[in-house]
Scaffold this active site. Sequence first.
Site, PDB file in Angstrom:
ATOM      1  N   ARG A  66      17.594 -31.029  10.164  1.00 37.53           N
ATOM      2  CA  ARG A  66      16.373 -31.247   9.371  1.00 37.53           C
ATOM      3  C   ARG A  66      16.692 -31.853   8.001  1.00 37.53           C
ATOM      4  NH1 ARG A  66      12.874 -27.496   6.234  1.00 37.53           N
ATOM      5  NH2 ARG A  66      10.681 -28.148   6.473  1.00 37.53           N
ATOM      6  N   ASN A  98      10.069 -29.023   1.424  1.00 39.51           N
ATOM      7  CA  ASN A  98      11.407 -28.424   1.286  1.00 39.51           C
ATOM      8  C   ASN A  98      11.439 -27.050   0.638  1.00 39.51           C
ATOM      9  OD1 ASN A  98      12.650 -30.699   2.433  1.00 39.51           O
ATOM     10  ND2 ASN A  98      12.783 -31.744   0.461  1.00 39.51           N
TER      11      ASN A  98
END
Length: 331
Positions: A66, A98
């Site tokens: 990711r 994030n």
Amino acid sequence: MVKSINFLLLLSLLAFAPLCHCKKKIGGYLYPQFYDGSCPRAQEIVQSIVAKAVAKEPRMAASLLRLHFHDCFVKGCDASVLLDSSGTIISEKRSNPNRDSARGFEVIDEIKSALEKECPHTVSCADILALAARDSTVLTGGPSWGVPLGRRDSLGASISGSNNNIPAPNNTFQTILTKFKLKGLDIVDLVALSGSHTIGNSRCTSFRQRLYNQTGNGKADFTLDQVYAAELRTRCPRSGGDQNLFVLDFVTPIKFDNFYYKNLLANKGLLSSDEILLTKNKVSADLVKQYAENNDIFFEQFAKSMVKMGNITPLTGSRGEIRKNCRRINK
């Protein structure tokens, strides 16, 4: 005289020809053998540390995969996602996609430290991310591919790019496809790369609306299997529990395979962005069915799409730098 000049010209061209074809280049500047001379053990070192991290915590494979994705979709594959806030730099780690979810930074730090000891100021953080993503895929049972290398590291970050460019779980199909197309990727890449959700976890806050109020009518998403939805609601309440983790693939959560697509066909995709691949577009739906039926075809396309994604506007030549510490630019 003219013939002798032409002959000499031909000889000179032949002399330089091997220099032009000594290494297969991919994407213009990147090629898998980039460090063969300057840091021969680079890939071995990355693989060893990633393997140790994944053995300790299987979830780490998805986290590292990711990170590469979230890096490439912002300013290209330039390790901007790794920078901490300092001076004029506002870290992408604070962006909505994030914050409280991007992880694996300590593993990247360990890899960088080992590489700096082996061959100082040589291997970029951006290339570390690309290699770690490939190794994470392989270690969990997925396909392998030659990773084109030679990226350099950015001198800044873009929190606005992180907020706006990375596809979100609640985006519409068209919005997600547009975000992919803006990066030079197509609908095949979208469906194949979404298959990375065969491993890893997602937070309750990323799919809660599907359980309670998908369209504003106070009802669950009708495209979500209702037995599965009831099970999810036991740990994802209407309020609270935002950070509760759920596996993206409930059948083989730590194995890289095509069960992600089989789950979509059973209406058991966790995120809205997963299920709409089946319900909102015929081309993507046909690809979902194809990958669900044939794991080999999925693996082959996933590898191709990862190379393609890794080629998004890399910094090469004298642009950017090779960071000594992935968390900050060199001084």
